[in-house]
Design a protein around this motif. Structure first.
Motif, PDB file in Angstrom:
ATOM      1  N   ILE A  48       0.855  -1.187   0.000  1.00 31.23           N
ATOM      2  CA  ILE A  48       0.000   0.000   0.000  1.00 31.23           C
ATOM      3  C   ILE A  48       0.891   1.237   0.000  1.00 31.23           C
ATOM      4  CG2 ILE A  48      -1.809   1.259   1.240  1.00 31.23           C
ATOM      5  CD1 ILE A  48      -2.520  -1.456   2.589  1.00 31.23           C
ATOM      6  N   GLN A  49       0.540   2.204  -0.867  1.00 35.97           N
ATOM      7  CA  GLN A  49       1.288   3.454  -0.941  1.00 35.97           C
ATOM      8  C   GLN A  49       0.324   4.603  -1.194  1.00 35.97           C
ATOM      9  OE1 GLN A  49       4.190   3.911  -4.156  1.00 35.97           O
ATOM     10  NE2 GLN A  49       5.569   4.929  -2.722  1.00 35.97           N
ATOM     11  N   ALA A  50       0.617   5.766  -0.618  1.00 35.19           N
ATOM     12  CA  ALA A  50      -0.181   6.974  -0.825  1.00 35.19           C
ATOM     13  C   ALA A  50       0.613   7.932  -1.710  1.00 35.19           C
ATOM     14  CB  ALA A  50      -0.500   7.623   0.511  1.00 35.19           C
ATOM     15  N   LYS A  51      -0.115   8.671  -2.591  1.00 35.88           N
ATOM     16  CA  LYS A  51       0.548   9.604  -3.503  1.00 35.88           C
ATOM     17  C   LYS A  51      -0.260  10.883  -3.636  1.00 35.88           C
ATOM     18  CE  LYS A  51       2.880   6.183  -6.340  1.00 35.88           C
ATOM     19  NZ  LYS A  51       3.153   5.740  -7.715  1.00 35.88           N
ATOM     20  N   ILE A  52       0.473  11.987  -3.757  1.00 35.54           N
ATOM     21  CA  ILE A  52      -0.122  13.280  -4.072  1.00 35.54           C
ATOM     22  C   ILE A  52       0.883  13.984  -4.987  1.00 35.54           C
ATOM     23  CG2 ILE A  52       0.751  14.390  -1.973  1.00 35.54           C
ATOM     24  CD1 ILE A  52      -1.839  16.043  -1.925  1.00 35.54           C
ATOM     25  N   ASP A  53       0.463  14.274  -6.204  1.00 36.05           N
ATOM     26  CA  ASP A  53       1.349  14.816  -7.243  1.00 36.05           C
ATOM     27  C   ASP A  53       2.551  13.889  -7.408  1.00 36.05           C
ATOM     28  OD1 ASP A  53      -0.386  16.969  -7.629  1.00 36.05           O
ATOM     29  OD2 ASP A  53       0.641  18.204  -6.151  1.00 36.05           O
ATOM     30  N   TRP A  54       3.770  14.415  -7.365  1.00 38.57           N
ATOM     31  CA  TRP A  54       4.969  13.593  -7.524  1.00 38.57           C
ATOM     32  C   TRP A  54       5.468  13.056  -6.189  1.00 38.57           C
ATOM     33  CZ3 TRP A  54       4.848  18.864  -7.670  1.00 38.57           C
ATOM     34  CH2 TRP A  54       5.621  19.535  -6.744  1.00 38.57           C
ATOM     35  N   CYS A  55       4.828  13.423  -5.111  1.00 38.09           N
ATOM     36  CA  CYS A  55       5.267  13.025  -3.777  1.00 38.09           C
ATOM     37  C   CYS A  55       4.555  11.745  -3.334  1.00 38.09           C
ATOM     38  CB  CYS A  55       4.991  14.145  -2.785  1.00 38.09           C
ATOM     39  SG  CYS A  55       5.843  15.679  -3.182  1.00 38.09           S
ATOM     40  N   THR A  56       5.258  10.933  -2.570  1.00 37.04           N
ATOM     41  CA  THR A  56       4.727   9.630  -2.177  1.00 37.04           C
ATOM     42  C   THR A  56       4.958   9.370  -0.685  1.00 37.04           C
ATOM     43  OG1 THR A  56       6.803   8.465  -2.655  1.00 37.04           O
ATOM     44  CG2 THR A  56       5.224   8.668  -4.464  1.00 37.04           C
ATOM     45  N   SER A  57       4.416   8.259  -0.258  1.00 40.03           N
ATOM     46  CA  SER A  57       4.665   7.774   1.097  1.00 40.03           C
ATOM     47  C   SER A  57       5.609   6.580   1.000  1.00 40.03           C
ATOM     48  CB  SER A  57       3.348   7.317   1.736  1.00 40.03           C
ATOM     49  OG  SER A  57       2.902   6.113   1.130  1.00 40.03           O
ATOM     50  N   ASN A  58       5.933   6.050   2.145  1.00 40.75           N
ATOM     51  CA  ASN A  58       6.618   4.767   2.201  1.00 40.75           C
ATOM     52  C   ASN A  58       5.682   3.699   1.615  1.00 40.75           C
ATOM     53  OD1 ASN A  58       4.985   5.398   4.541  1.00 40.75           O
ATOM     54  ND2 ASN A  58       5.580   3.399   5.329  1.00 40.75           N
ATOM     55  N   ILE A  59       6.242   2.580   1.216  1.00 42.34           N
ATOM     56  CA  ILE A  59       5.415   1.448   0.778  1.00 42.34           C
ATOM     57  C   ILE A  59       5.208   0.557   1.997  1.00 42.34           C
ATOM     58  CG2 ILE A  59       5.276  -0.580  -0.707  1.00 42.34           C
ATOM     59  CD1 ILE A  59       7.019   0.956  -2.727  1.00 42.34           C
ATOM     60  N   LEU A  60       3.946   0.414   2.379  1.00 44.59           N
ATOM     61  CA  LEU A  60       3.605  -0.394   3.547  1.00 44.59           C
ATOM     62  C   LEU A  60       3.270  -1.807   3.076  1.00 44.59           C
ATOM     63  CD1 LEU A  60       3.116  -0.257   6.634  1.00 44.59           C
ATOM     64  CD2 LEU A  60       0.730   0.226   6.099  1.00 44.59           C
ATOM     65  N   GLU A  61       4.077  -2.763   3.493  1.00 51.26           N
ATOM     66  CA  GLU A  61       3.850  -4.164   3.132  1.00 51.26           C
ATOM     67  C   GLU A  61       3.036  -4.815   4.250  1.00 51.26           C
ATOM     68  OE1 GLU A  61       6.460  -8.232   2.753  1.00 51.26           O
ATOM     69  OE2 GLU A  61       7.398  -6.365   2.143  1.00 51.26           O
ATOM     70  N   VAL A  62       1.880  -5.374   3.886  1.00 50.59           N
ATOM     71  CA  VAL A  62       1.022  -6.013   4.882  1.00 50.59           C
ATOM     72  C   VAL A  62       0.660  -7.419   4.429  1.00 50.59           C
ATOM     73  CG1 VAL A  62       0.048  -3.890   5.816  1.00 50.59           C
ATOM     74  CG2 VAL A  62      -1.063  -4.971   3.898  1.00 50.59           C
ATOM     75  N   GLU A  63       0.611  -8.319   5.382  1.00 50.87           N
ATOM     76  CA  GLU A  63       0.152  -9.691   5.157  1.00 50.87           C
ATOM     77  C   GLU A  63      -1.225  -9.775   5.801  1.00 50.87           C
ATOM     78  OE1 GLU A  63       0.183 -13.458   3.734  1.00 50.87           O
ATOM     79  OE2 GLU A  63       2.014 -12.281   3.616  1.00 50.87           O
ATOM     80  N   LEU A  64      -2.261  -9.802   4.991  1.00 46.06           N
ATOM     81  CA  LEU A  64      -3.624  -9.731   5.510  1.00 46.06           C
ATOM     82  C   LEU A  64      -4.156 -11.104   5.905  1.00 46.06           C
ATOM     83  CD1 LEU A  64      -5.282  -7.132   3.140  1.00 46.06           C
ATOM     84  CD2 LEU A  64      -4.399  -6.790   5.428  1.00 46.06           C
TER      85      LEU A  64
END
Length: 98
Positions: A48-64
């Motif tokens: 899971i990753q969040a984005k706004i324009d060219w800026c991003t968040s860390n990539i959150l790896e989850v095992e659901l």
């Protein structure tokens, strides 16, 4: 299927802008300021990753295997730093512990 609840913390800087939520590299949803978004995802590993324009968040790896809560906040440094050198840390995704 497990539910991933994304809680976008209220912020002044981007209050009128939606943030894109990507799951496994594909646009999944958009979230408004101080909104909670529930994503229904299949069991297994997801990125899971969040984005706004060219800026991003860390990539959150989850095992659901069950429902989880994730907090979406903006980074801690100044806006100038985050939009230039720190554009990959503009936003931050964190697992919330219940």
């Amino acid at each position: 299927m497990p539910i991933v609840t994304i809680n976008r913390i209220s912020e002044h800087e981007n209050r009128f802008r939606k943030i894109r939520l990507e799951v496994n590299g594909k646009l999944f949803a958009k979230i408004n300021n101080s909104e909670k978004q529930k994503l229904e995802l299949p069991y297994g590993k997801h990125y899971i990753q969040a984005k706004i324009d060219w800026c991003t968040s860390n990539i959150l790896e989850v095992e659901l295997v069950e429902d989880i809560d994730v907090k979406l906040i903006k980074g801690k440094r100044s806006t100038l730093y985050r939009t230039t050198f720190g554009y990959k840390k503009y936003l931050l995704l964190q697992l919330e512990v219940n």
